[in-house]
Design a protein around this motif. Structure first.
Motif, PDB file in Angstrom:
ATOM      1  N   HIS A 144       0.863  -1.187   0.000  1.00 46.18           N
ATOM      2  CA  HIS A 144       0.000   0.000   0.000  1.00 46.18           C
ATOM      3  C   HIS A 144       0.900   1.239   0.000  1.00 46.18           C
ATOM      4  O   HIS A 144       2.063   1.168   0.404  1.00 46.18           O
ATOM      5  N   TYR A 145       0.327   2.373  -0.419  1.00 45.55           N
ATOM      6  CA  TYR A 145       1.109   3.611  -0.516  1.00 45.55           C
ATOM      7  C   TYR A 145       1.888   3.901   0.770  1.00 45.55           C
ATOM      8  O   TYR A 145       3.059   4.229   0.745  1.00 45.55           O
ATOM      9  N   GLN A 156      -3.885  -6.412 -14.223  1.00 44.81           N
ATOM     10  CA  GLN A 156      -4.490  -5.857 -13.015  1.00 44.81           C
ATOM     11  C   GLN A 156      -3.404  -5.361 -12.050  1.00 44.81           C
ATOM     12  O   GLN A 156      -2.250  -5.800 -12.119  1.00 44.81           O
ATOM     13  N   LEU A 157      -3.831  -4.443 -11.163  1.00 48.64           N
ATOM     14  CA  LEU A 157      -2.899  -3.871 -10.172  1.00 48.64           C
ATOM     15  C   LEU A 157      -3.587  -3.917  -8.810  1.00 48.64           C
ATOM     16  O   LEU A 157      -4.739  -3.500  -8.682  1.00 48.64           O
ATOM     17  N   GLU A 158      -2.900  -4.441  -7.802  1.00 50.20           N
ATOM     18  CA  GLU A 158      -3.484  -4.456  -6.447  1.00 50.20           C
ATOM     19  C   GLU A 158      -2.420  -4.166  -5.400  1.00 50.20           C
ATOM     20  O   GLU A 158      -1.267  -4.588  -5.537  1.00 50.20           O
ATOM     21  N   TRP A 159      -2.825  -3.456  -4.360  1.00 50.64           N
ATOM     22  CA  TRP A 159      -1.948  -3.246  -3.198  1.00 50.64           C
ATOM     23  C   TRP A 159      -2.398  -4.219  -2.113  1.00 50.64           C
ATOM     24  O   TRP A 159      -3.536  -4.157  -1.654  1.00 50.64           O
ATOM     25  N   LYS A 175      -7.371 -10.508   1.526  1.00 50.05           N
ATOM     26  CA  LYS A 175      -7.478  -9.760   0.275  1.00 50.05           C
ATOM     27  C   LYS A 175      -6.787 -10.531  -0.848  1.00 50.05           C
ATOM     28  O   LYS A 175      -7.298 -10.593  -1.967  1.00 50.05           O
TER      29      LYS A 175
END
Lengths: 50, 588
Positions: free
Chosen positions: B493-494, B528-531, B539
């Protein structure tokens, strides 16, 4: 600091939405419908000619 | 790291602290009167003054902005009055240079200015004050020597209201963060009032009272027992009775659901905190990153809470996040210890995974410099870039972005990763969901799903990279060339990115790849892109289920199209690598 209204599309569920984006914003984007992070920024619609 | 050159501007004091004995004779004769910043402008000071009673050194300083002039000397009364001859109008700013091993950033925070919140009438009503002004008024060293009076008539107020979250927890104003200290500061203020003036009646208007620290709940209960009324709800507006200067506060009590009207003698706005104005400058000087709230981002929120992502830099106090004195002291102690440990280490072990630039292949474009979150690449226009290995943390952002392929990541070369992609998709690729997972979060998230025995389709194949930013366009395209129906790029995550903000490069790259896929007639949704954080096993399992469903919708024709749509790129460096000796320190 300027803010613009940007269009996004979720690449997971196809939901399209708009969000106000600040100029130097550093924010993780999430689909408001399915919570996916595959968010594609769409090109702005062309300004209508005067 | 361990090698900072710091240039400091030492401002002129115009008073020699070695000679000044703080006798105050100079201030007595100074004719200039100006608002005292320390007293929040509630009293005045002279142009020659001691900034605050506990100032070190305890010496006077001359405020040249307000002084009547030193060139030519228009007044000079202070210099005449000074027996020690400590005052010199010829003093000038000095530039001091120091070589230091570590830097502790402790630039603090700023207090929110409620001028823009006109609903509360801070600029219109004299008896609406901020919590900082309250602090000065009730302090024995304050302008009223601790006699708490309201500004309009200098009388002691009997009914005082406190409004919480002024400039905090307000996403509409772009200030969504909690300022941490205001709840307990108000609780303390109500106890002070109850102690000094037992006949006062305090009302606190709040959203939530956050009494989370040691003994804080006890203090909150004591405040309630002292008769302080806590009303859940923030006032919409404050009006003033022009005759009495009393304040009328209208508030919806969200506990009872009723609209309440309070007539008060004084209102204290409990103002929040914000990052200091010069944070951006320090941030660019030391290549530091910020959270979405604008405070400094630590290297890791749990495991390295005082370290900056730039090695050798540490945080102490509010610049990292709003905190009270106790937490600031704790963090300062920890920062000093961390700095001491680094200074006493003698030797520093650098990362095994660092980038290396092949000077011959480098086209001197400077792209790697722009994407390096650590400022570890040195480059001047027209010359090949050079990596400072002691600063490189090994995210691989530069290697993924280097078009000529001049950058090699030790132990994570392009060839190694592409070989993994090919091997993974060598057989029945149409049955697989191909996943690039970052080492720190997403891979650990997959692990978490596994050890928690979570159920998800067995179709995924995970290849690990140190950071999601290491995943180059070529690697994703290679997966499609090998017949992958779906490719996922996943990272931290960021707020958790282990390489300052390298994963922002991932976002940019995936955005451009979606356009590229679309242009080539390939459904962009197949990338696709996921954090996924290390704790988000659930998740990971959910994403795997969704991607397996997506995989089932991809037809053999679509796979065939994407196999042929992207021609493999022959890189100069890769072609040379086939004939040249292997890179030292890499295992292929």
């Amino acid at each position: 600091m300027t803010a613009t209204l940007e269009r996004f599309r979720c690449m997971a569920c196809g939901h399209e939405f708009q969000e106000v984006v600040q100029e130097d914003e550093d924010k993780e984007r999430t689909c408001p419908r399915c919570r996916s992070n595959s968010i594609r920024k769409l090109k702005k619609a062309a300004e209508p000619a005067e | 790291m361990g090698n900072f050159t710091v240039t400091i501007r030492k401002k002129a004091r115009y008073v020699d602290p070695g000679l000044c004995n703080a006798c105050a004779e100079c201030a007595k004769v100074c004719p200039v009167v100006t608002p005292d910043e320390y007293q929040m402008g509630l009293s005045s000071r002279r142009a020659i003054y001691i900034p605050f009673p506990q100032a070190v050194p305890s010496s006077y300083v001359l405020d040249m902005e307000h002084c009547l002039g030193n060139n030519p000397v228009a007044c000079g009364k202070c210099a005449e009055a000074c027996e020690k001859k400590a005052i010199s109008f010829d003093d000038r700013d000095q530039i001091v240079t120091r070589e230091v091993g570590t830097v502790v950033v402790a630039i603090g925070a700023e207090v929110y200015d409620p001028t823009e919140m006109d609903d509360y009438g801070y600029t219109r009503f004299e008896n609406v004050i901020t919590s900082m002004e309250f602090e000065r008024l009730i302090c024995a060293g304050g302008p009223t020597e601790g006699h708490f009076v309201r500004p309009s008539d200098q009388r002691q107020p009997k009914r005082i209201g406190f409004v919480q979250c002024v400039g905090s927890r307000n996403p509409r104003m772009g200030r969504p963060w909690c300022s941490n200290i205001c709840c307990m500061n108000t609780v303390k203020d109500t106890l002070l009032l109850a102690d000094h003036y037992p006949d006062t009646r305090s009302v606190v208007f709040y959203q939530d009272i956050r009494a989370f620290g040691k003994s804080f709940e006890d203090m909150f209960q004591r405040s309630k027992e002292a008769g302080v009324r806590y009303v859940r709800g923030l006032p919409g507006e404050i009006h003033e009775d022009p005759r009495t200067h009393h304040l009328i506060v209208t508030v919806e009590n969200t506990t009872s659901g009723k609209l309440e009207r309070h007539e008060l003698d004084m209102v204290v706005l409990s103002v929040g905190l914000q990052p200091p104005a010069d944070l951006r400058k320090i941030s660019s000087l030391l290549t530091l990153s910020k959270t979405s709230d604008g405070f400094f981002m630590e290297a890791h929120p749990k495991l390295r809470p005082v370290d900056a992502p730039t090695r050798g830099v540490y945080f102490a106090g509010m610049c990292e996040s709003p905190k009270d004195i106790k937490d600031s002291v704790c963090q300062a102690g920890a920062a000093a210890s961390r700095a001491g440990a680094l200074l006493n280490a003698g030797k520093v072990t650098i990362e095994a995974i660092t980038s290396r630039i092949d000077e011959a292949a480098c086209t001197s474009c400077g792209v790697c410099v722009r994407v390096c979150p650590f400022g570890a690449i040195q480059w001047t226009k027209g010359t090949p870039a050079v990596v400072v290995e002691a600063m490189c943390a090994g995210c691989g952002s530069c290697a993924a972005q280097c078009k000529p392929g001049a950058i090699t990541m030790r132990h994570f070369t392009d060839e190694q990763i592409v070989a993994q992609v090919r091997a993974t998709l060598a057989q029945r690729p149409e049955e697989k969901v191909f996943v690039f997972a970052c080492n720190w979060c997403s891979y650990a998230g997959a692990d978490m799903a596994g050890i928690s025995r979570m159920q998800y389709p067995a179709s995924n194949r995970v290849v690990r990279t140190m950071c999601s930013a290491r995943v180059s366009e070529e690697m994703v395209l290679e997966a499609f060339r090998c017949g992958a129906p779906v490719v996922l790029v996943s990272g931290c995550h960021y707020a958790d990115c282990h390489y300052i903000n390298a994963n922002r490069q991932t976002v940019k790259r995936v955005q451009s790849m979606w356009a590229k896929l679309e242009k080539a007639g390939v459904r962009p949704e197949r990338l696709q892109l996921e954090w996924i954080s290390a704790a988000e096993g659930q998740k990971f399992a959910k994403v795997m289920r969704q991607l397996d469903e997506l995989r089932r919708t991809v037809t053999p024709e679509e796979i065939e199209r994407s196999r042929k749509a992207f021609k493999p790129k022959v890189r100069r460096a890769a072609a040379e690598a086939a004939t040249a000796a292997p890179v030292p320190g890499t295992a292929t």
